[in-house]
Write a protein that holds these residues in place. Sequence first.
Motif, short mmCIF file in Angstrom:
data_model
loop_
_atom_site.label_atom_id
_atom_site.label_comp_id
_atom_site.label_asym_id
_atom_site.label_seq_id
_atom_site.Cartn_x
_atom_site.Cartn_y
_atom_site.Cartn_z
N LEU A 96 0.66 -1.12 -0.02
CA LEU A 96 0.01 0.00 0.34
C LEU A 96 1.07 1.29 0.01
O LEU A 96 0.49 2.10 -1.11
N GLU A 97 1.94 1.46 0.48
CA GLU A 97 2.66 2.23 1.28
C GLU A 97 3.31 2.32 -1.01
O GLU A 97 3.90 3.73 -0.72
N ALA A 98 3.63 1.39 -1.58
CA ALA A 98 4.17 1.79 -2.46
C ALA A 98 3.68 2.63 -3.56
O ALA A 98 3.56 2.84 -5.17
N VAL A 99 2.11 2.03 -3.69
CA VAL A 99 1.34 3.01 -4.45
C VAL A 99 1.25 4.40 -4.41
O VAL A 99 0.64 5.31 -3.72
N ASP A 100 1.06 5.19 -5.05
CA ASP A 100 1.68 6.68 -5.84
C ASP A 100 0.00 7.19 -5.79
O ASP A 100 -0.81 6.35 -6.12
N GLU A 101 -0.49 8.25 -5.59
CA GLU A 101 -1.36 8.97 -5.81
C GLU A 101 -1.93 9.26 -7.32
O GLU A 101 -3.04 9.20 -7.73
N GLU A 102 -0.47 9.64 -7.54
CA GLU A 102 -0.81 9.86 -9.41
C GLU A 102 -1.20 8.30 -10.20
O GLU A 102 -2.66 7.98 -10.82
#
Length: 367
Positions: free
Chosen positions: A344-350
């Motif tokens: 989850l931490e590696a998923v960016d908002e873009e």
Amino acid sequence: MGRETFTGDVAFEVRGHLGIITLNRPKSLNSLTGLMCDSIRVQLEDWADDPAVAQVLIRGAGDRGLCAGGDVASVYREMVELQDQDGGGSLPDGRPEYRANFTAEGFFASEYGMNQYIARYSKPYIALMDGVVLGGGVGVSAHGSHRIVTERSRIGMPETTIGFSPDVGGTYLLGRAPGQLGVHAGLTGVHLSAADAIHLGLADSLIASDSIDALIHELTVEDVERVLPEFLREPEPSALEGAEWVNEAYSQESVVEVLRVLDDLGERVPEAAETARTLRTKSPTMVRVAFRAIRGARELGLEGALSQEYTIAVHALRSHDFREGIRAQLIDKDRSPSWSPSSLEAVDEELVDHYFTPVPSKILTFS
């Protein structure tokens, strides 16, 4: 004597003044195809104009349940064939441009159009949500006017397990559940009991499974409002009712924070610890997409939510996680998907924004 016809894997019959739809693929737990969705829509339109049909009922063939969802195995085969050919690209304003047309896009459009039509159907639409009712099964039932569960019902939206997000109007339904329960159900894909489904607003009434045949018989001669009260049972309290740990965790502004709170709560609430473990097995990207989609659907009507879900689906068809999730769960069945990104931490908002960016030539509208 009833009038019975078959179109593909759906049976249609009129008994008395009751139109009966039977999803008729018991070996695949009545999973939906595009032809089935089209056929149901056409038949509902015919019955809407037929004065001999006063009400409609939908049920599943076999003894396992109403419907386990859409036929995503066929979607997988198309993704394998077309994903590498699509290429994609972007328009001058940065919006994605997809060149290939997936057959699955038509399937989703047909299915979501059917869901919307069920929700605004002009006659009583009675859904027998007995046994397994997952994903697309929720779409053909939970938008109806009379949603009936039994002690055997197991209802859920497990899309994040296969790298997808709740659809078929599921974000609309889950967004309107009490507190944060809908977000919890949509992100984890937890199977809901009859009492849970009623508490979350996905169902209305409980009857005993062994009274289904008698109920159908009575509905052939009497209106549902007169018949149904005779069969009702009082549901047990929902296990999720009063689950304050759910509201505390899912009221956070990001899924990363949700997981942090679940970990903290898990030291004293076993259910929270189990939920944290479950979330870590789902597609990280689609957990974050589903989180935004369900919350956002609270401000949308059903048609707006379905249109948003369609945009997500168009992007998901070209994603790594949807293809990988179906492979792991339904094709190779190794239950070991390799998600990308992997946390989850590696998923960016873009990346999350990408799933909510409409593709100009692929926007769902309703007539």
